[in-house]
Design a protein around this motif. Structure first.
Motif, PDB file in Angstrom:
ATOM      1  N   UNK A 187       0.829  -1.204   0.000  1.00 60.34           N
ATOM      2  CA  UNK A 187       0.000   0.000   0.000  1.00 60.34           C
ATOM      3  C   UNK A 187       0.864   1.255   0.000  1.00 60.34           C
ATOM      4  N   UNK A 188       0.421   2.245  -0.755  1.00 59.81           N
ATOM      5  CA  UNK A 188       1.168   3.484  -0.875  1.00 59.81           C
ATOM      6  C   UNK A 188       1.072   4.283   0.424  1.00 59.81           C
ATOM      7  N   UNK A 189       2.226   4.751   0.893  1.00 57.32           N
ATOM      8  CA  UNK A 189       2.270   5.587   2.082  1.00 57.32           C
ATOM      9  C   UNK A 189       2.061   7.044   1.679  1.00 57.32           C
ATOM     10  N   UNK A 190       1.119   7.697   2.311  1.00 57.60           N
ATOM     11  CA  UNK A 190       0.857   9.097   2.017  1.00 57.60           C
ATOM     12  C   UNK A 190       1.951   9.966   2.601  1.00 57.60           C
ATOM     13  N   UNK A 191       2.333  11.031   1.918  1.00 62.02           N
ATOM     14  CA  UNK A 191       3.296  11.981   2.504  1.00 62.02           C
ATOM     15  C   UNK A 191       2.721  12.598   3.768  1.00 62.02           C
TER      16      UNK A 191
END
Length: 367
Positions: free
Chosen positions: A4-8
């Motif tokens: 899953x993509x980690x949000x900034x």
């Protein structure tokens, strides 16, 4: 399988909470409209009451100070994999620590010596009260949620017992302690301003706000810059892996809860030393539970917690003005609107995050 993509961080603790707040305000506005009032008028009165004057701003920041302490307390525990909902009790014990120290040493020490002692007493009493559930969790397997809930009731009972049987003046019918000496009173902002020749309207805002901001810096350093904070977060993320790596989970549970309790105990400085000037029965008034919402809405980060605390401070102070100014808009309606904002701001975090992740991934992939 893709990860899953980690949000900034600027999205996670900035943009995402603002989006959730906008949705929450929209839903609260619809409820206000259903009960026969203008959402725009209610919002205008709320903002004017909370931010439209120096006095209103002082009250908003005073509430925010308490919420910063309790929000940080919840956040530190969450990073250790613990859900500390005992902020009410730990704040109560912090107030007891402040009161006992102030009544014992108030007439003997100058303010420059006594006030730091009060800060230490508030943190120490809150820390010790949180350490007992931490020990029961780490060494006896008791669930931290259950024990911290029960310790809230124990703290309230202990506070009542001390006030009725020991701290209440003999000639008083009020269930509260004697007044503190002036040296035990945390200076208010308008008093400090008057010392420098600047006249400000009186408000309960005091130097505890500065202590709260220092606490934010400490928590940020501890969790993300120190080896001890790394160990706490490692145990919170994967206790077995942390144990395999040589980190002692039991010690980290005790450390995290001790810091969490100390932060919650600091509420006693703002409320007891800064405002009341004496120990009272229900000075915490739900701030420990509000700290849970503040921490979750602030994404368990000090910067987010400060912003969420400011929001809740505005809601508390502005809500009082709305109940006064709008005819037929009762205090219960204000609490309902506040509850909706809390509900949607907290619940929407997990609902909206995947949407933001997809949008961010699409924008990042298009570059």
């Amino acid at each position: 399988m893709s990860q899953p993509l980690q949000l900034p961080r600027w999205i996670d603790i900035g943009l995402l909470p603002l989006w959730n707040l906008a949705i929450a305000l929209l839903v609260a506005g619809l409820v206000v409209m259903v009960i026969g009032h203008s959402p725009w008028q209610a919002l205008t009165v709320l903002l004017n009451g909370a931010l439209g004057s120096v006095r209103g701003l002082g009250y908003s920041l005073y509430y925010a100070t308490t919420f910063i302490f309790t929000g940080l307390a919840v956040a530190v525990a969450i990073h250790a994999g613990l859900f500390n909902i005992g902020g009410e009790g730990q704040a109560t014990l912090g107030g007891i620590g402040v009161a006992l120290t102030a009544l014992w040493l108030g007439a003997k020490l100058p303010a420059v010596v006594l006030l730091p002692l009060l800060v230490v007493a508030a943190a120490l009493f809150g820390m010790l009260w949180a350490a007992v559930p931490a020990y029961l969790q780490a060494w006896r397997g008791s669930h931290i949620v259950i024990t911290t809930i029960m310790f809230n009731f124990l703290a309230a009972g202990l506070n009542g017992y001390l006030l009725v049987n020991w701290l209440r003046p003999a000639d008083s019918m009020s269930v509260e302690s004697a007044e503190f000496a002036q040296a035990a009173r945390m200076p208010a902002l308008h008093q400090i301003a008057a010392y420098f020749g600047v006249e400000l309207p009186s408000s309960p805002l005091n130097l505890s706000l500065l202590i709260a901001l220092v606490a934010c810096v400490f928590v940020g350093w501890f969790l993300w810059k120190s080896a001890a904070g790394y160990a706490v977060r490692a145990v919170g993320s994967a206790p077995r892996a942390a144990h395999y790596a040589g980190i002692r989970p039991r010690a980290q549970v005790l450390l995290a809860m001790a810091i969490s309790g100390a932060l919650a105990g600091m509420v006693g400085i703002n409320e007891i030393s800064g405002v009341q000037g004496k120990l009272t029965l229900d000075f915490v008034a739900g701030a420990g539970f509000t700290g849970i919402a503040v921490s979750l809405m602030g994404r368990n980060h000090p910067i987010g917690i400060v912003l969420a605390s400011l929001l809740f401070g505005v809601l508390y102070q502005g809500g009082v003005e709305v109940s006064f100014e709008l005819q037929g808009f009762s205090r219960e309606m204000v609490v309902t609107a506040q509850g909706l904002i809390v509900l949607f701001s907290g619940a929407m975090a997990t609902v909206s995050a995947p949407l933001f992740a997809r949008v961010y991934a699409a924008l990042k992939g298009g570059r």
